[in-house]
Design an enzyme around this catalytic site. Structure first.
Site, PDB file in Angstrom:
ATOM      1  N   CYS A 115       0.722  -1.197   0.075  1.00 10.52           N
ATOM      2  CA  CYS A 115       0.202   0.085  -0.512  1.00 10.52           C
ATOM      3  C   CYS A 115       1.009   1.132   0.343  1.00 10.52           C
ATOM      4  O   CYS A 115       1.656   1.985  -0.734  1.00 10.52           O
ATOM      5  CB  CYS A 115      -0.756  -0.113   1.126  1.00 10.52           C
ATOM      6  N   HIS A 218      -3.777  -4.786   0.142  1.00  6.50           N
ATOM      7  CA  HIS A 218      -3.331  -5.578   1.403  1.00  6.50           C
ATOM      8  C   HIS A 218      -3.413  -7.031   1.369  1.00  6.50           C
ATOM      9  O   HIS A 218      -4.277  -7.497   2.593  1.00  6.50           O
ATOM     10  CB  HIS A 218      -3.639  -5.016   2.464  1.00  6.50           C
ATOM     11  N   GLU A 220      -1.921  -8.901   3.781  1.00  6.03           N
ATOM     12  CA  GLU A 220      -1.879  -9.132   4.897  1.00  6.03           C
ATOM     13  C   GLU A 220      -3.007  -9.465   5.955  1.00  6.03           C
ATOM     14  O   GLU A 220      -3.112 -10.019   6.361  1.00  6.03           O
ATOM     15  CB  GLU A 220      -1.213  -7.999   5.753  1.00  6.03           C
TER      16      GLU A 220
END
Length: 245
Positions: A115, A218, A220
């Site tokens: 990001c 994202h 994660e």
């Protein structure tokens, strides 16, 4: 086998109530920590500092670097004045991330940038950003989903010969989306490897650097519900293990 140490660029959080008002805390979102741990790495939060000696010494002890998300990047860093639509900036955080990148690249350790990190890499390499989605007339999709962070939200098309495609075993990934800035002019030594259906740049990779993968989305946040996210982090940790030797 020893696990590789992965540094995560940290941020700061200020208490705004209670007994510790104004107290500054160093932190990263737990999703980054969990993603690295779950795929075999040892997460190391790197507190924000502008002490170059501390940064170089820290990177010297790491096997990989993860650049995390956060504030908008200060436009003066890529030669533009602030425009309407720009949100909160933090120039010191920009300099911190630039210094981390410089030290990591000098050591040639694997770098995964997410990001804001994706945008930092582009700016560091001489590229520019759209300060807000509205400045790209081709941008028609919703890129700020404003709901369940881990939810798969829009389609990303991935170049077949990219590291990202090779890692996840696919040229298509339905990812989440949480951004209002994006890559405009691509920096030197980088190539676009993933785009949304409206052409927004969702992934970059280094053309010469040994292992550099960036994501506008994202992964994660998707680690518990996306096999692609697991494979991306697994490949990153494996690359760091090779450096660790």
């Amino acid at each position: 086998m020893k696990r590789p140490f992965i540094g995560i660029s940290g941020s700061q959080l200020r208490d705004d109530h209670g007994s510790f008002v104004e107290l500054q805390r160093s932190y990263v979102n737990q999703d980054y920590v969990r993603s690295i741990e779950s795929q075999g790495g040892v997460p190391v939060i790197i507190p924000l500092t502008l002490d170059e000696e501390v940064i170089v010494e820290t990177i010297s002890r790491l096997d990989g670097l993860l650049l995390s998300g956060g504030h908008d990047i200060f436009p003066l860093n890529y030669g533009e004045e602030p425009l309407q639509g720009l949100e909160e900036v933090w120039p010191e955080r920009d300099q911190f991330d630039f210094m981390l990148l410089k030290a990591a690249m000098e050591k040639e350790i694997p770098i995964l940038a997410i990001c804001r990190g994706h945008q930092i890499v582009n700016v560091y390499m001489g590229g520019t950003l759209y300060q807000d989605l509205k400045y790209d007339t081709n941008c028609t999709l919703k890129h700020v989903q404003n709901q369940t962070p881990s939810m798969a939200f829009h389609t990303v098309d991935i170049e077949a010969d990219s590291k990202l495609a090779q890692l996840i075993g696919n040229t298509r990934w339905v990812t989440n989306s949480h951004h209002h800035q994006m890559v405009h002019r691509v920096g030197e030594g980088l190539k676009v490897t993933a785009v949304a259906k409206d052409g927004v740049v969702e992934g970059l990779e280094g053309t010469e650097y040994p292992w550099l993968v960036t994501c506008q989305f994202h992964p994660e946040m998707m680690i518990n519900r996306s096999s692609e996210a697991k494979l991306l982090f697994k490949g990153f940790i494996e690359a760091a293990s090779t450096v660790m030797g």
